[in-house]
Design a protein around this motif. Structure first.
Motif, PDB file in Angstrom:
ATOM      1  N   TRP A  31       0.816  -1.212   0.000  1.00 59.52           N
ATOM      2  CA  TRP A  31       0.000   0.000   0.000  1.00 59.52           C
ATOM      3  C   TRP A  31       0.856   1.272   0.000  1.00 59.52           C
ATOM      4  N   LYS A  32       2.059   1.198   0.523  1.00 61.05           N
ATOM      5  CA  LYS A  32       2.915   2.388   0.585  1.00 61.05           C
ATOM      6  C   LYS A  32       3.300   2.902  -0.796  1.00 61.05           C
ATOM      7  N   SER A  33       3.234   2.031  -1.800  1.00 64.25           N
ATOM      8  CA  SER A  33       3.612   2.449  -3.152  1.00 64.25           C
ATOM      9  C   SER A  33       2.470   3.155  -3.884  1.00 64.25           C
ATOM     10  N   LEU A  34       1.287   3.231  -3.276  1.00 61.43           N
ATOM     11  CA  LEU A  34       0.121   3.836  -3.926  1.00 61.43           C
ATOM     12  C   LEU A  34       0.054   5.331  -3.620  1.00 61.43           C
ATOM     13  N   SER A  50      -5.095  -1.517   5.664  1.00 62.95           N
ATOM     14  CA  SER A  50      -4.266  -0.364   5.299  1.00 62.95           C
ATOM     15  C   SER A  50      -4.832   0.871   5.982  1.00 62.95           C
ATOM     16  N   GLN A  51      -4.007   1.909   6.090  1.00 63.78           N
ATOM     17  CA  GLN A  51      -4.428   3.097   6.825  1.00 63.78           C
ATOM     18  C   GLN A  51      -3.775   4.338   6.238  1.00 63.78           C
ATOM     19  N   LEU A  52      -4.374   5.497   6.555  1.00 64.58           N
ATOM     20  CA  LEU A  52      -3.837   6.792   6.146  1.00 64.58           C
ATOM     21  C   LEU A  52      -3.083   7.397   7.327  1.00 64.58           C
ATOM     22  N   SER A  53      -2.007   8.086   7.017  1.00 67.21           N
ATOM     23  CA  SER A  53      -1.166   8.675   8.067  1.00 67.21           C
ATOM     24  C   SER A  53      -1.811   9.948   8.599  1.00 67.21           C
ATOM     25  N   GLY A  54      -2.631   9.828   9.649  1.00 66.91           N
ATOM     26  CA  GLY A  54      -3.332  10.969  10.224  1.00 66.91           C
ATOM     27  C   GLY A  54      -2.421  11.860  11.042  1.00 66.91           C
ATOM     28  N   PHE A  75     -14.209   0.334   2.704  1.00 68.45           N
ATOM     29  CA  PHE A  75     -13.177   1.241   2.181  1.00 68.45           C
ATOM     30  C   PHE A  75     -13.625   2.652   2.504  1.00 68.45           C
ATOM     31  N   THR A  76     -12.833   3.395   3.296  1.00 70.91           N
ATOM     32  CA  THR A  76     -13.318   4.642   3.899  1.00 70.91           C
ATOM     33  C   THR A  76     -13.045   5.894   3.071  1.00 70.91           C
ATOM     34  N   SER A  77     -12.187   5.823   2.041  1.00 65.93           N
ATOM     35  CA  SER A  77     -11.945   6.999   1.195  1.00 65.93           C
ATOM     36  C   SER A  77     -12.867   6.949  -0.016  1.00 65.93           C
ATOM     37  N   SER A  78     -13.282   8.112  -0.474  1.00 58.16           N
ATOM     38  CA  SER A  78     -14.159   8.173  -1.655  1.00 58.16           C
ATOM     39  C   SER A  78     -13.365   8.110  -2.955  1.00 58.16           C
ATOM     40  N   GLU A  79     -12.035   7.930  -2.847  1.00 64.05           N
ATOM     41  CA  GLU A  79     -11.178   7.979  -4.030  1.00 64.05           C
ATOM     42  C   GLU A  79     -10.561   6.619  -4.354  1.00 64.05           C
ATOM     43  N   LEU A  80     -11.322   5.581  -4.167  1.00 64.89           N
ATOM     44  CA  LEU A  80     -10.838   4.232  -4.471  1.00 64.89           C
ATOM     45  C   LEU A  80     -10.329   4.132  -5.903  1.00 64.89           C
ATOM     46  N   TRP A  81     -11.029   4.720  -6.832  1.00 66.13           N
ATOM     47  CA  TRP A  81     -10.697   4.620  -8.253  1.00 66.13           C
ATOM     48  C   TRP A  81      -9.304   5.144  -8.576  1.00 66.13           C
ATOM     49  N   LYS A  82      -8.822   6.120  -7.780  1.00 64.93           N
ATOM     50  CA  LYS A  82      -7.514   6.709  -8.074  1.00 64.93           C
ATOM     51  C   LYS A  82      -6.372   5.699  -7.913  1.00 64.93           C
ATOM     52  N   LEU A  83      -6.571   4.712  -7.072  1.00 65.55           N
ATOM     53  CA  LEU A  83      -5.511   3.722  -6.848  1.00 65.55           C
ATOM     54  C   LEU A  83      -5.365   2.778  -8.033  1.00 65.55           C
ATOM     55  N   TYR A  84      -6.360   2.754  -8.896  1.00 68.12           N
ATOM     56  CA  TYR A  84      -6.262   1.928 -10.106  1.00 68.12           C
ATOM     57  C   TYR A  84      -5.964   2.771 -11.346  1.00 68.12           C
ATOM     58  N   PHE A  85      -6.709   3.837 -11.536  1.00 69.90           N
ATOM     59  CA  PHE A  85      -6.573   4.629 -12.760  1.00 69.90           C
ATOM     60  C   PHE A  85      -5.352   5.546 -12.735  1.00 69.90           C
ATOM     61  N   ILE A  86      -4.938   5.976 -11.566  1.00 64.57           N
ATOM     62  CA  ILE A  86      -3.800   6.893 -11.471  1.00 64.57           C
ATOM     63  C   ILE A  86      -2.874   6.385 -10.370  1.00 64.57           C
ATOM     64  N   ASP A  87      -1.818   5.695 -10.743  1.00 64.69           N
ATOM     65  CA  ASP A  87      -0.839   5.302  -9.730  1.00 64.69           C
ATOM     66  C   ASP A  87       0.341   6.267  -9.781  1.00 64.69           C
ATOM     67  N   ASN A  88       1.375   6.022  -9.009  1.00 65.79           N
ATOM     68  CA  ASN A  88       2.511   6.954  -8.922  1.00 65.79           C
ATOM     69  C   ASN A  88       3.244   7.121 -10.242  1.00 65.79           C
ATOM     70  N   SER A  89       3.137   6.152 -11.136  1.00 64.43           N
ATOM     71  CA  SER A  89       3.824   6.251 -12.428  1.00 64.43           C
ATOM     72  C   SER A  89       2.919   6.790 -13.520  1.00 64.43           C
ATOM     73  N   ASP A 105      -2.067  -4.610 -10.571  1.00 65.83           N
ATOM     74  CA  ASP A 105      -1.923  -5.339  -9.307  1.00 65.83           C
ATOM     75  C   ASP A 105      -3.040  -4.974  -8.340  1.00 65.83           C
ATOM     76  N   PHE A 106      -3.422  -3.716  -8.344  1.00 61.95           N
ATOM     77  CA  PHE A 106      -4.498  -3.281  -7.458  1.00 61.95           C
ATOM     78  C   PHE A 106      -5.828  -3.893  -7.902  1.00 61.95           C
ATOM     79  N   LEU A 107      -6.023  -4.003  -9.224  1.00 66.35           N
ATOM     80  CA  LEU A 107      -7.237  -4.642  -9.732  1.00 66.35           C
ATOM     81  C   LEU A 107      -7.291  -6.111  -9.328  1.00 66.35           C
ATOM     82  N   ASP A 108      -6.171  -6.799  -9.453  1.00 75.41           N
ATOM     83  CA  ASP A 108      -6.122  -8.216  -9.058  1.00 75.41           C
ATOM     84  C   ASP A 108      -6.374  -8.376  -7.561  1.00 75.41           C
TER      85      ASP A 108
END
Length: 707
Positions: free
Chosen positions: A437-440, A460-464, A492-506, A512-515
């Motif tokens: 999760w840290k790579s997302l 997984s968690q967000l750094s509050g 899943f508590t964030s409303s931005e789930l889609w961003k982890l698939y459609f927009i990754d760091n690269s 991998d997230f889809l799988d």
């Protein structure tokens, strides 16, 4: 020890010093002073000799004590041979032991006779063989051979004698034991023809199947003795006959394969049994029955998706379920004019998984959460909540217990994006692959919940600012119905789930997230059943000394887990046993076995290297009773005994020729060589010699009035 060159230098210096010091004295005062001079030189030479630390190695020998070891079979099968009664057996044991003692007494060489009894283990025979009870439940000839050549340093085993019927029910093949060229003489007891017996040795069927599959139960039937009749092989479940076949057993250890083809249309664990009719004069009929179970999984799964307002998350969820052939999805979307399609079908139909996508919202009726709770209780459905901007948080309060969560302090982040962290997972109850999760990319928090029941866990968690904010919460909650399996949940508590698939760091889509979410979906819907592993043992009740075997498979096992190993943990009383399982490539099953040596109740776990089995309920139970597994093999295995004797240079004797064994015993005396070293610098005679010489010189000088 001084090097030789330093010794030579020291001798030369000593000689020069003596000559220089005593030259004048010797010339002036005559022969006595010459004698004292030589006397002191001798002392100097001895001291130099000691400083050189010379060693003297000596080799000596002592004769070894000759041993003859005899082992009497004390297993229960020895009393069930038709040609030898229990009384004549023990009398024969006594005769053999007495003849060996007479042989040792008459032999010129000193010979010791050591007698043992054996069954499951080897015990010294402290009294006469007539006191043996012949009651041990299993036979381990390998344990005999393991002890047979163990001796002290001054002992040598000249011969090993084994008196047995050759049946080994425990331990490895005794023919593989290396006995260092010690002859093993064997005395066979009983008849070479095995008791008439027919048994079902093995049934090859999968441990888990999909509903509607056609499978074949390949049954191996073994038969022993002389058989001149036909037998019926029947296959049934719950008292209902599924098939029957008639075969003509050939006996004498032959094997025949019988196949039954059948189809399973009911979901759950199905119990089956294959049974053979008994033979005339057959003693052991317990092995005529073979019971097994098969876990039958659903072939179709239903998912209901309730979308309050379509979003990019909705598009991602459709990608997750789109390629699953055995999953049927009913998608209900809330529009201005109402639900499309109508929710009437949703309330009537039973779903394996219900997904709340950006729902409930402000237009949701107040009693809607109560109705959904009733449906979840009625259908035992899994439930997933995917956060969205349209969710009315107040409408979720009525679903907190059903979701297994509770409210976390709501902090004001003003859409601030936070980095994602891997949470510390304390159990292995969720068998899905791990994700880094840290790579997302970072996300903004929306719902503030934390686990509210014991079975729920933060993945997984967000750094509050003050403390981490749970991002993905997955786990199980207790079912309101009295069923064994808990209900599965995911939030899943964030409303931005889609961003982890459609927009990754690269900047690319993240397959991998889809799988990962596909695997999570399969777990939620239990497409592989409520377990990720399906193992079975042949039956639930075993006799002491009987082999307990297990086989099964994992429906999802990573390559890393497979390489690290799969283990079978067995607990009974205060003891435990850990057995590594091996993978049969041909049958695609994990297998293992052990010998049940103690009666009692057993429980077991199947786990991989990284799992904590102590947090799991046992995967199964079985019992071991005090029984007579030996009676399955009450015949003379002459081939094993004869082969054992031939491999070691011994000889096989029949029971009637048992007293002739002393004629073939040969005693060869041998010696034990040993060496020891005499260190002159520590040798007492040399030390006494120096003291004596120094004293003598002092006395001579005092008598002459010399210093």
């Amino acid at each position: 020890m001084l090097p030789i060159w330093s010794l030579i230098v020291l001798l030369l210096l000593t000689a020069w010093f003596v000559i220089f010091c005593y030259k004048t004295i010797v010339i002036k005062k005559g022969s006595f002073n010459l004698f004292l001079t030589l006397f002191r030189c001798l002392i100097f030479l001895i001291i130099i000799f000691l400083l050189a630390n010379f060693r003297w190695n000596r080799i000596n020998s002592v004769p070894k004590n000759s041993l003859i070891r005899i082992f009497f079979d004390n297993s229960v099968s020895m009393a069930f041979h038709q040609s030898v009664s229990r009384e004549s057996l023990l009398t024969g044991y006594e005769e053999i032991l007495n003849s060996l003692k007479n042989f040792a007494y008459e032999n010129i060489s000193e010979i010791q006779i050591e007698a043992f009894s054996f069954g499951e283990s080897v015990q010294p025979l402290e009294h006469t063989p007539l006191e043996l009870k012949v009651d041990e439940s299993s036979t381990n000839i390998s344990s005999v051979l393991a002890l047979a050549d163990k001796t002290l340093i001054d002992e040598e085993v000249n011969a090993i004698i084994i008196v047995s019927d050759g049946q080994t029910t425990v331990g490895p093949n005794p023919s593989n034991k290396d006995l260092n060229e010690i002859p093993v003489h064997t005395i066979g007891i009983g008849e070479t023809m095995r008791m008439v017996d027919i048994l079902i040795a093995k049934v090859d069927v999968p441990t888990v199947i999909i509903k509607g599959e056609t499978i074949v139960a390949e049954t191996i039937v073994e038969s022993f003795g002389e058989i001149n009749q036909k037998v019926n092989i029947s296959f049934q479940t719950d008292g209902r006959l599924l098939g029957t076949q008639t075969i003509s057993p050939k006996g004498n250890g032959s094997r025949q394969i019988v196949r039954f083809q059948f189809e399973v249309d009911e979901i759950g664990t199905k119990n089956y049994e294959i049974r053979t009719s008994s033979l005339k004069d057959e003693i052991n009929i317990e092995n005529n029955l073979f019971e097994f179970s098969i876990t039958v999984l659903k072939d179709r799964f239903n998912i209901g998706v309730l979308t309050g307002s379509p979003s990019f998350n909705t598009r991602f969820l459709k990608l997750v379920v789109s390629e699953e052939e055995n999953i049927e999805v009913d998608h209900f979307s809330l529009a201005r004019e109402g639900w499309k399609p109508s929710l009437a079908n949703f309330w009537r139909k039973k779903y394996d998984l219900i997904i709340l996508d950006n729902f409930p919202n402000k237009n949701t009726a107040e009693r809607w959460s109560e109705d959904l709770n009733q449906k979840l209780k009625r259908d035992n459905s899994a439930l997933a909540l995917i956060a969205g901007k349209s969710i009315d948080k107040s409408k979720l309060f009525g679903l907190l217990d059903a979701l297994g969560i509770q409210i976390l302090i709501d902090e004001d982040y003003n859409l601030e994006r936070l980095f994602i962290e891997n949470a510390l997972i304390t159990s292995n109850s969720i068998p899905i692959p791990q994700l880094d999760w840290k790579s997302l990319p970072p996300l903004s928090p929306f719902l503030f919940f934390e686990p509210g029941q014991e079975g729920m866990e933060v993945i997984s968690q967000l750094s509050g600012k003050l403390s981490p904010i749970p991002l993905l919460i997955v786990g199980t909650v207790e079912s309101p119905k009295e069923i064994d399996k808990p209900l599965r949940r995911a939030i899943f508590t964030s409303s931005e789930l889609w961003k982890l698939y459609f927009i990754d760091n690269s900047g690319q889509i993240n397959l991998d997230f889809l799988d990962y979410w596909k695997d999570l979906l399969k777990w939620l819907t239990a497409t592989t059943g409520y377990d990720d592993r399906y193992f079975r043992i042949a039956k639930s009740l075993f006799k002491r000394g009987e082999e307990v075997s297990i086989e099964g498979s994992f429906l999802s096992l990573s390559e890393e887990e497979r390489k690290s190993g799969v283990w079978w943990k067995i607990q009974f009383s205060d003891d435990e046993l850990l057995i590594p399982l091996h993978y049969d490539e041909k049958e695609e099953k994990w297998k293992g076995s052990f010998i049940a040596s103690e009666p009692g109740s057993y429980q077991f776990w199947i786990f991989t290297e990284n799992e904590n089995f102590e947090q799991k309920e046992p995967d199964g139970y079985f019992r071991v009773e005090q029984g007579m597994v030996e009676l399955k093999n009450a015949y003379l295995n002459k081939e094993l005994l004869l082969n054992l004797s031939e491999l070691t240079g011994g000889k096989y004797f029949s029971w009637s020729d048992r007293n002739n064994i002393v004629e073939d015993l040969s005693i060869t005396k041998s010696e034990r060589l040993y060496s020891y070293t005499i260190n002159f610098s520590h040798w007492l005679p040399f030390l006494f010699l120096i003291i004596l010489l120094l004293t003598a010189e002092w006395v001579l000088r005092r008598n002459r009035g010399l210093q």
